[in-house]
Design a protein around this motif. Sequence first.
Motif, mmCIF file in Angstrom:
data_model
loop_
_atom_site.group_PDB
_atom_site.id
_atom_site.type_symbol
_atom_site.label_atom_id
_atom_site.label_comp_id
_atom_site.label_asym_id
_atom_site.label_seq_id
_atom_site.Cartn_x
_atom_site.Cartn_y
_atom_site.Cartn_z
ATOM 1 N N THR A 1 0.825 -1.213 0.000
ATOM 2 C CA THR A 1 0.000 0.000 0.000
ATOM 3 C C THR A 1 0.858 1.262 0.000
ATOM 4 O OG1 THR A 1 -0.212 -0.142 2.418
ATOM 5 C CG2 THR A 1 -1.984 -1.107 1.095
ATOM 6 N N GLU A 2 2.031 1.201 0.629
ATOM 7 C CA GLU A 2 2.942 2.340 0.643
ATOM 8 C C GLU A 2 3.848 2.373 -0.581
ATOM 9 O OE1 GLU A 2 5.101 2.068 4.299
ATOM 10 O OE2 GLU A 2 3.293 2.181 5.543
ATOM 11 N N LYS A 3 3.808 1.276 -1.391
ATOM 12 C CA LYS A 3 4.668 1.140 -2.565
ATOM 13 C C LYS A 3 6.134 1.340 -2.176
ATOM 14 C CE LYS A 3 1.137 2.425 -5.944
ATOM 15 N NZ LYS A 3 0.021 2.292 -5.003
ATOM 16 N N ARG A 4 6.514 0.620 -1.124
ATOM 17 C CA ARG A 4 7.856 0.734 -0.545
ATOM 18 C C ARG A 4 8.496 -0.650 -0.458
ATOM 19 N NH1 ARG A 4 9.378 0.478 4.944
ATOM 20 N NH2 ARG A 4 7.185 0.551 5.573
ATOM 21 N N PHE A 5 9.726 -0.761 -0.969
ATOM 22 C CA PHE A 5 10.419 -2.045 -0.919
ATOM 23 C C PHE A 5 10.832 -2.377 0.512
ATOM 24 C CE2 PHE A 5 11.195 -1.102 -5.426
ATOM 25 C CZ PHE A 5 11.004 -2.361 -5.996
ATOM 26 N N PRO A 6 10.531 -3.601 1.001
ATOM 27 C CA PRO A 6 11.121 -4.031 2.275
ATOM 28 C C PRO A 6 12.630 -4.182 2.112
ATOM 29 C CG PRO A 6 9.353 -5.519 1.540
ATOM 30 C CD PRO A 6 9.707 -4.641 0.391
ATOM 31 N N SER A 7 13.352 -4.226 3.236
ATOM 32 C CA SER A 7 14.765 -4.579 3.158
ATOM 33 C C SER A 7 14.883 -6.007 2.631
ATOM 34 C CB SER A 7 15.418 -4.478 4.536
ATOM 35 O OG SER A 7 14.947 -5.538 5.375
ATOM 36 N N ILE A 8 16.043 -6.349 2.121
ATOM 37 C CA ILE A 8 16.243 -7.707 1.603
ATOM 38 C C ILE A 8 16.024 -8.738 2.709
ATOM 39 C CG2 ILE A 8 17.903 -9.291 0.555
ATOM 40 C CD1 ILE A 8 16.816 -7.055 -1.300
ATOM 41 N N LEU A 9 16.516 -8.452 3.915
ATOM 42 C CA LEU A 9 16.338 -9.387 5.017
ATOM 43 C C LEU A 9 14.861 -9.551 5.356
ATOM 44 C CD1 LEU A 9 17.638 -11.205 7.150
ATOM 45 C CD2 LEU A 9 17.825 -9.190 8.641
ATOM 46 N N ASN A 10 14.148 -8.445 5.489
ATOM 47 C CA ASN A 10 12.724 -8.534 5.801
ATOM 48 C C ASN A 10 11.952 -9.237 4.695
ATOM 49 O OD1 ASN A 10 13.050 -7.270 8.229
ATOM 50 N ND2 ASN A 10 12.133 -5.324 7.624
ATOM 51 N N LEU A 11 12.289 -8.931 3.451
ATOM 52 C CA LEU A 11 11.573 -9.540 2.338
ATOM 53 C C LEU A 11 11.792 -11.052 2.301
ATOM 54 C CD1 LEU A 11 9.751 -9.115 -0.099
ATOM 55 C CD2 LEU A 11 11.803 -8.703 -1.481
ATOM 56 N N THR A 12 12.988 -11.490 2.666
ATOM 57 C CA THR A 12 13.260 -12.927 2.703
ATOM 58 C C THR A 12 12.285 -13.644 3.629
ATOM 59 O OG1 THR A 12 15.603 -12.568 2.219
ATOM 60 C CG2 THR A 12 14.999 -14.683 3.210
ATOM 61 N N TYR A 13 12.061 -13.089 4.802
ATOM 62 C CA TYR A 13 11.134 -13.712 5.745
ATOM 63 C C TYR A 13 9.684 -13.544 5.298
ATOM 64 C CZ TYR A 13 14.967 -14.599 8.935
ATOM 65 O OH TYR A 13 16.125 -15.073 9.495
ATOM 66 N N LEU A 14 9.341 -12.382 4.758
ATOM 67 C CA LEU A 14 7.981 -12.171 4.281
ATOM 68 C C LEU A 14 7.632 -13.148 3.169
ATOM 69 C CD1 LEU A 14 7.782 -8.265 4.080
ATOM 70 C CD2 LEU A 14 6.623 -9.743 5.724
ATOM 71 N N ARG A 15 8.515 -13.286 2.198
ATOM 72 C CA ARG A 15 8.216 -14.142 1.050
ATOM 73 C C ARG A 15 8.166 -15.610 1.451
ATOM 74 N NH1 ARG A 15 5.443 -12.828 -2.476
ATOM 75 N NH2 ARG A 15 6.477 -13.768 -4.267
ATOM 76 N N GLU A 16 8.954 -16.001 2.442
ATOM 77 C CA GLU A 16 8.901 -17.381 2.942
ATOM 78 C C GLU A 16 7.471 -17.755 3.310
ATOM 79 O OE1 GLU A 16 10.117 -19.560 7.091
ATOM 80 O OE2 GLU A 16 11.616 -18.227 6.185
ATOM 81 N N TYR A 17 6.748 -16.818 3.917
ATOM 82 C CA TYR A 17 5.369 -17.089 4.322
ATOM 83 C C TYR A 17 4.369 -16.735 3.226
ATOM 84 C CZ TYR A 17 7.048 -18.084 8.971
ATOM 85 O OH TYR A 17 7.700 -18.668 10.028
ATOM 86 N N ALA A 18 4.598 -15.627 2.517
ATOM 87 C CA ALA A 18 3.605 -15.113 1.577
ATOM 88 C C ALA A 18 3.465 -15.974 0.331
ATOM 89 C CB ALA A 18 3.958 -13.676 1.175
ATOM 90 N N ILE A 19 4.446 -16.810 0.032
ATOM 91 C CA ILE A 19 4.382 -17.620 -1.175
ATOM 92 C C ILE A 19 3.325 -18.711 -1.080
ATOM 93 C CG2 ILE A 19 6.129 -19.305 -0.473
ATOM 94 C CD1 ILE A 19 5.604 -17.761 -3.973
ATOM 95 N N GLY A 20 2.845 -18.996 0.138
ATOM 96 C CA GLY A 20 1.797 -20.002 0.309
ATOM 97 C C GLY A 20 2.294 -21.430 0.319
ATOM 98 N N MET A 21 3.610 -21.623 0.380
ATOM 99 C CA MET A 21 4.132 -22.982 0.325
ATOM 100 C C MET A 21 4.104 -23.690 1.667
ATOM 101 S SD MET A 21 4.616 -24.382 -2.513
ATOM 102 C CE MET A 21 5.378 -25.834 -1.786
ATOM 103 N N TYR A 22 3.899 -22.997 2.769
ATOM 104 C CA TYR A 22 3.685 -23.738 4.017
ATOM 105 C C TYR A 22 2.381 -24.529 3.922
ATOM 106 C CZ TYR A 22 7.746 -22.077 6.593
ATOM 107 O OH TYR A 22 9.036 -21.843 7.023
ATOM 108 N N PRO A 23 1.252 -23.916 3.529
ATOM 109 C CA PRO A 23 0.062 -24.750 3.356
ATOM 110 C C PRO A 23 0.172 -25.717 2.184
ATOM 111 C CG PRO A 23 -0.428 -22.442 2.856
ATOM 112 C CD PRO A 23 0.928 -22.475 3.485
ATOM 113 N N TYR A 24 0.691 -25.254 1.041
ATOM 114 C CA TYR A 24 0.743 -26.195 -0.070
ATOM 115 C C TYR A 24 1.737 -27.319 0.205
ATOM 116 C CZ TYR A 24 -0.406 -28.226 -4.413
ATOM 117 O OH TYR A 24 -0.890 -29.123 -5.332
ATOM 118 N N GLY A 25 2.806 -27.028 0.928
ATOM 119 C CA GLY A 25 3.750 -28.089 1.285
ATOM 120 C C GLY A 25 3.122 -29.173 2.131
#
Length: 323
Positions: free
Chosen positions: A161-185
């Motif tokens: 919503t802010e159109k702001r890039f997370p830091s690389i470290l934060n994005l790594t953790y965000l994408r780990e969850y946001a990709i949906g592979m915990y449920p699909y796994g």
Amino acid sequence: MKRELNIPVLQYPWPTIPAPYPDYFAKEEAGWLDADYTFMAEEAVRKYKGHCLADGASYMAPTTINIDHLRPMARFFLWLTLYDDYYELWPVKRLAEERDRIIDIMLGESPKAGDIGLYRQAAIFRDEFLSFMPYEWMERLAKSMYRYTTYGIMEEHRYRTEKRFPSILNLTYLREYAIGMYPYGDLVEPGINFALPRYIAEHPVIMRLRTLLCRVMFIQNDWYTLEKEMAEESEVCNMILALRHHHKISLEEAMEEARRMHDEYVKEMVGLQDNLPDFGDHQKAVENYVFHLGLNITGLNDWYNAMTVRYIPSEFAWHKLKQ
């Protein structure tokens, strides 16, 4: 409808097994969309019918030949994708309410009159899975849905919503969850018709393998969706675009850095798979389980490159989902 960017195919040390039913669910999927996804715009539903989403399950579970086991996996593949598309930009408070209702249904409640079709489809796949999987496994799937929604979609919301890039470290953790592979796994288990006992599912090595699965898959996703997400211009949660932004490097250099990260995760996965703890009487079953984690990765890699047009910009359907 060809891609304009030349996106190299990612390589893996695991085999790629051809999907036994590469387009089996096409007609059923169209029926699911027509029956229960009418809260979405007609044009979006039309495009989804061409994305071969339900058949992604056949690619990710290529050894599952029992159609009655594969069907809820196909239903879930479509459902989870549209859940993500539909709720991605919802206000966090409202999404939390939706999340809790969905999880209640996954754990046994019935949809209410007037609920959108996502609720009805959740009840259907719940019952299909519970016809051959234990309730403890469904609880695990529900927990993964909670974590995916809460620590993935909802955490990414402010950056989008802010159109702001997370830091690389934060994005790594965000994408780990946001990709949906915990449920699909979690669907690896019904795919092999074996539910991990809790003490094995919660073993640190198995949990780390699940984390690595998510991290490999989020870079794989960001890799193959790059052209679509560059066309959006405001996309801030793609790792390649974030690397380019933060490091002030070219797109090609950012892709190489993302590939390096990806390959390190793959290497660690292989190392753990080759050196599993002793799980006693369940050893062979666990070895089969971790082998199928690799097939999840190579199967989806094949689906991205052989089956779907979902990530070509002209096929862009989401964010136009409400009537």
